[in-house]
Every structure is written in structure tokens, then in C-alpha cells.
Scaffold this motif. Structure first.
Motif, PDB file in Angstrom:
ATOM      1  N   ARG A 165      -2.156   1.729  -7.887  1.00 20.90           N
ATOM      2  CA  ARG A 165      -1.364   2.942  -7.665  1.00 20.90           C
ATOM      3  C   ARG A 165      -0.826   2.926  -6.237  1.00 20.90           C
ATOM      4  NH1 ARG A 165      -2.421   8.401  -6.048  1.00 20.90           N
ATOM      5  NH2 ARG A 165      -1.383   9.949  -7.377  1.00 20.90           N
ATOM      6  N   ILE A 166       0.490   2.977  -6.123  1.00 21.04           N
ATOM      7  CA  ILE A 166       1.140   2.970  -4.807  1.00 21.04           C
ATOM      8  C   ILE A 166       1.872   4.295  -4.631  1.00 21.04           C
ATOM      9  CG2 ILE A 166       2.815   1.820  -3.323  1.00 21.04           C
ATOM     10  CD1 ILE A 166       2.281  -0.741  -4.954  1.00 21.04           C
ATOM     11  N   MET A 167       1.511   5.034  -3.599  1.00 26.66           N
ATOM     12  CA  MET A 167       2.109   6.352  -3.361  1.00 26.66           C
ATOM     13  C   MET A 167       3.297   6.219  -2.426  1.00 26.66           C
ATOM     14  SD  MET A 167       1.655   9.431  -4.351  1.00 26.66           S
ATOM     15  CE  MET A 167       2.511  10.971  -3.976  1.00 26.66           C
ATOM     16  N   LEU A 168       4.441   6.713  -2.870  1.00 22.69           N
ATOM     17  CA  LEU A 168       5.656   6.699  -2.055  1.00 22.69           C
ATOM     18  C   LEU A 168       5.902   8.112  -1.526  1.00 22.69           C
ATOM     19  CD1 LEU A 168       8.201   5.230  -1.002  1.00 22.69           C
ATOM     20  CD2 LEU A 168       9.343   5.925  -3.116  1.00 22.69           C
ATOM     21  N   HIS A 169       5.827   8.256  -0.211  1.00 24.07           N
ATOM     22  CA  HIS A 169       6.095   9.542   0.436  1.00 24.07           C
ATOM     23  C   HIS A 169       7.513   9.508   1.008  1.00 24.07           C
ATOM     24  CE1 HIS A 169       1.824  10.707   0.282  1.00 24.07           C
ATOM     25  NE2 HIS A 169       1.571   9.443   0.588  1.00 24.07           N
ATOM     26  N   VAL A 170       8.293  10.520   0.695  1.00 23.03           N
ATOM     27  CA  VAL A 170       9.650  10.650   1.224  1.00 23.03           C
ATOM     28  C   VAL A 170       9.660  11.860   2.150  1.00 23.03           C
ATOM     29  CG1 VAL A 170      12.082  10.951   0.667  1.00 23.03           C
ATOM     30  CG2 VAL A 170      10.604   9.652  -0.886  1.00 23.03           C
ATOM     31  N   GLY A 225       0.840  -1.190   0.000  1.00 16.22           N
ATOM     32  CA  GLY A 225       0.000   0.000   0.000  1.00 16.22           C
ATOM     33  C   GLY A 225       0.874   1.237   0.000  1.00 16.22           C
ATOM     34  N   ASP A 226       0.268   2.397   0.147  1.00 21.51           N
ATOM     35  CA  ASP A 226       1.034   3.637   0.232  1.00 21.51           C
ATOM     36  C   ASP A 226       2.013   3.530   1.396  1.00 21.51           C
ATOM     37  OD1 ASP A 226      -0.569   4.422  -1.808  1.00 21.51           O
ATOM     38  OD2 ASP A 226      -1.734   5.882  -0.650  1.00 21.51           O
ATOM     39  N   MET A 227       3.220   4.084   1.191  1.00 22.30           N
ATOM     40  CA  MET A 227       4.231   3.974   2.245  1.00 22.30           C
ATOM     41  C   MET A 227       5.033   5.250   2.378  1.00 22.30           C
ATOM     42  SD  MET A 227       7.108   1.430   0.591  1.00 22.30           S
ATOM     43  CE  MET A 227       5.952   0.065   0.606  1.00 22.30           C
ATOM     44  N   MET A 228       5.672   5.389   3.537  1.00 17.66           N
ATOM     45  CA  MET A 228       6.494   6.548   3.849  1.00 17.66           C
ATOM     46  C   MET A 228       7.892   6.082   4.248  1.00 17.66           C
ATOM     47  SD  MET A 228       8.029   8.318   6.529  1.00 17.66           S
ATOM     48  CE  MET A 228       7.185   7.686   7.964  1.00 17.66           C
ATOM     49  N   VAL A 229       8.918   6.740   3.718  1.00 17.94           N
ATOM     50  CA  VAL A 229      10.301   6.447   4.109  1.00 17.94           C
ATOM     51  C   VAL A 229      11.022   7.774   4.314  1.00 17.94           C
ATOM     52  CG1 VAL A 229      10.409   4.247   2.884  1.00 17.94           C
ATOM     53  CG2 VAL A 229      11.068   6.331   1.700  1.00 17.94           C
TER      54      VAL A 229
END
Length: 410
Positions: free
Chosen positions: A232-237, A150-154
Motif C-alpha cells: 500500500r503506497i499512500m499518495l499525499h497531494v 514508499g508513501d510520498m507527497m507532491v
């Protein structure tokens, strides 16, 4: 001899044998007119096999008084499905139709995966005749959401593992793309850092992630059976706010409007605001207008419009950005830019007059000192450009005329 031929059983058997041989010689035995064709069908659709048999009517099976029949058999399980028009198997989705001449059709409604296999059209001649065809059941791709990221944050500089699983038949192929069309960056492999617009495989490993890799990644599954599907996979940095000031020194004449700008990069989204140098927060009103323009998923342009500048408006301004990770600020100093005088000639009376220039299209921005007349030889902070044409000294001719007038008066 004639009497023996008419009444003897041997003669009758001989006649039947000759007739049977003649049927075969004349091609009157049942025979398939067309081959049975393979069928490929999507799951849930209807499939059919058509078997065309000539010379079936009136043909007697050897040793049986009944005529020959057409049967449908599932070859891989040896299960008899139907004989003539009668369905034998306990499957309500199967039916057989006959055109009352030479064509038998096996219909399978709402095909399922277990219907896949070899099907046989058989005629019970002696020896038995048959033809077979294969039913291939294909399944459109489907994303397995419980096994897909799923959407993730790194944090910036960290790593991200994107996983996408799909089912279908044939097994789907997974392709990754960025929604904005940007490159997918791979680091640490045998070829070092590589950039590609698409990547195949169920897993994408991103290492030493930068803010430019933030955005939506599309996992696309396709196996040649429409429709293809995607997720659609949202990558938050996430990273500390960064503030950049294009012009730290801004000059404008009093009575005009001026715009101050700051460029902010922050993730997660930051709270942005303006203050005076004394810490007083600025709010939008008739004097100040604040706007933000999004440049990307993580960058914003802050703008502060100050209307009808007065001397009290001169001084320092701060643009401040804060998010859950930290904060940053930029400093801008606003100074008064004095307009130079310009000469104009009155053709009627020949007098020279001095009029003030009020047409200011934009403020002068650059590393100039605040307020007051400028020394021509003053050095510019930060290697700024030399004074503009609007700020150059009056023409030598003007000073010459002034000197002549003073000499006359004296």
C-alpha cells in the motif's frame, strides 16, 4: 554328438544364449511399468519421483554376476544421486525408499531453487534403460521493498512516479489499483487523458496531479503461485486550504438554536476554528458546540451550533482554516428572523385572539437582511428564493375584520 553337447564349452554358451533370447522373447527383461511424471512444487515444499520397474529381480547384467540395479541421476549435471536405496551425493535432503518389490521413490525435502532440473531413473541393463522427468520449482511472489516506492507527497499540479518491484518464479506480474476503487488517471500519452481502474507494469507515472487523485495505491504482485502479495503506497497531494460556505446569510428567531456550516478542503490537514467578526475566537461551552465531519481524505465539514440565540449573538461569524501552505476563511452573517403572528378562533366566546408562533423546526437560511421587519419588495442578495410561507403578510380577511372593528369604535 551327445557327448560333445554335454561336455563342450560351445554347447554351454549356446544354451545361455538361448535362455537370454527366451527371457527377452517372454518379456522378462526389466521394464518400466509407468512413465516418470514431471513435478511442479513450491519452494520449501517436499517433492518426490516414483519409478516402477518390473522383472528386475534375478536379472543378471551381461558380463556381471550382480543383478540389475536402479539408479537416480540428475540428468543436467550428470551427477549420480543414489543407487538402489543408497544415496551417493552429499545432500542430506535426499533419500530413496523401496517397497521390496518394484517401486523406488526419490524424496527431496525442502526443495530449493537449485534442485530444479531433469531427473533420471536408470536401470543398468545392456543396453541401459532410463526414463526422465522434470522438477519445476516455483516461488511465490515477494515485494522487493528496497526497490519499491514508499508513501510520498507532491504539490497539486506536480508529478508522481510510483515504482513497485517483485521477485518470484515465474516472474510476477504487477497490477496497480486504487484502494477506494477510483480511477487511475494517465495524462500526456498518445491517447491524451485516460482513466482506468487498474494498470499493469512496475511503474506508474502521474502528471498534473489533482487532489482527487490523493489516496492509497495498491501494488499487487501475482505469478499464479499463491499467495499473491501487495503493498500500500499512500499518495499525499498538498494544496492551499479552500473554504466554501453553503449559506452566507442565516436567519433564526431569538431563543432558538441555529447551526452554521462551512466546507473545508486542505492538505496537509488544517487547523480549523471559528471566530466572531471582531476576531474573538469561539470555544466550545454551553453556548457553542463545534464539530467536524470528515467527508474525504482532504475535506471536512465544519459545524457551529449556537444555542438559545440572543440579540448579542447576531452579527458576523468566520470559519478559518490554516495549514502549512496557507489559510482561508469564510464569512456568515446571523440575523434575527421575526416570527409572523397567526390567528386562531376561540369557539367558546367567539373572540379572535392573536398568539405568537413558537414552533420553529429550523432556521431560515438565505440572503435575507438582518433584524427588523422586511420590506416585501426588497430585492434578495445573490438571487435568493422569495420569502417563505412563514414570512408572508397576514391574510386580507384579517385586515378587513380589523378595519370593521376600528370603524365601529370611531
Amino acid at each position: 554328438m551327445a557327448t560333445h553337447a554335454q561336455g563342450g564349452p560351445l554347447a554351454r554358451l549356446l544354451v545361455l544364449a538361448v535362455l537370454h533370447v527366451n527371457f527377452i522373447a517372454l518379456g522378462l527383461e526389466p521394464d518400466f511399468l509407468y512413465p516418470l511424471e514431471n513435478v511442479t512444487i513450491a519452494q520449501g515444499r517436499d517433492a518426490m519421483f516414483t519409478c516402477v520397474v518390473n522383472n528386475l529381480g534375478g536379472y543378471r547384467v551381461s558380463g556381471d554376476s550382480a543383478t540389475a540395479r536402479v539408479a537416480w541421476i540428475k540428468a543436467d549435471t550428470k551427477a549420480i544421486l543414489a543407487i538402489h536405496e543408497h544415496v551417493i551425493t552429499n545432500n542430506a535432503r535426499l533419500s530413496v525408499t523401496h517397497n521390496d518389490y518394484n517401486t523406488w521413490t526419490l524424496n527431496i525435502r525442502g526443495v530449493k531453487r537449485e534442485d530444479r532440473g531433469q531427473y533420471m531413473c536408470q536401470v543398468n541393463t545392456d543396453p541401459m534403460k532410463m526414463q526422465t522427468a522434470f522438477l519445476e520449482v516455483v516461488i511465490p511472489p515477494d515485494i522487493i521493498y528496497e526497490e519499491t516506492s514508499g508513501d510520498m507527497m507532491v504539490p497539486e499540479g506536480g508529478s508522481a512516479k510510483l515504482v513497485c518491484k517483485a521477485r518470484g518464479y515465474p516472474p510476477p506480474k504487477i497490477v496497480w489499483r486504487r484502494e477506494d476503487g477510483g480511477d487511475i488517471i494517465s495524462r500526456g500519452g498518445p491517447q491524451g487523458k485516460t482513466k482506468v481502474t487498474s494498470l499493469e507494469g512496475e511503474i506508474v507515472n502521474l502528471t498534473k496531479v489533482t487532489r482527487s487523485e490523493m489516496g492509497a495505491y495498491l501494488c499487487i504482485a501475482a505469478n499464479g503461485v499463491p499467495p499473491s502479495v501487495s503493498k500500500r503506497i499512500m499518495l499525499h497531494v498538498h494544496f492551499h486550504p479552500l473554504v466554501q460556505v453553503p449559506n452566507q446569510l442565516v436567519g433564526a428567531p431569538t431563543g432558538t438554536d441555529v447551526t452554521l456550516q462551512c466546507h473545508v478542503e486542505a492538505s496537509p490537514k488544517a487547523i480549523n476554528y471559528w471566530t466572531r467578526e471582531n476576531g474573538e475566537m469561539i470555544i466550545s461551552n454551553d453556548k457553542y458546540q463545534m464539530t467536524e465531519i470528515n467527508s474525504s481524505a482532504y475535506s471536512v465539514q465544519m459545524r457551529l451550533v449556537i444555542r438559545n440565540i440572543q440579540r448579542s449573538d447576531l452579527g458576523g461569524y468566520k470559519c478559518i482554516s490554516k495549514n502549512s501552505i496557507g489559510d482561508a476563511e469564510g464569512n456568515i452573517r446571523l440575523y434575527e428572523m421575526e416570527l409572523p403572528n397567526r390567528k386562531s378562533r376561540d369557539d367558546d366566546d367567539g373572540d379572535f385572539s392573536i398568539e405568537e408562533t413558537n414552533d420553529v423546526r429550523s432556521s431560515l437560511q438565505g440572503p435575507l437582511r438582518e433584524g427588523g421587519p422586511r420590506d416585501e419588495d426588497a430585492s434578495f442578495l445573490g438571487g435568493g428564493a422569495p420569502p417563505s410561507a412563514a414570512a408572508t403578510p397576514l391574510a386580507p380577511k384579517f385586515f378587513l375584520i380589523t378595519a370593521l372593528i376600528l370603524a365601529t369604535i370611531c
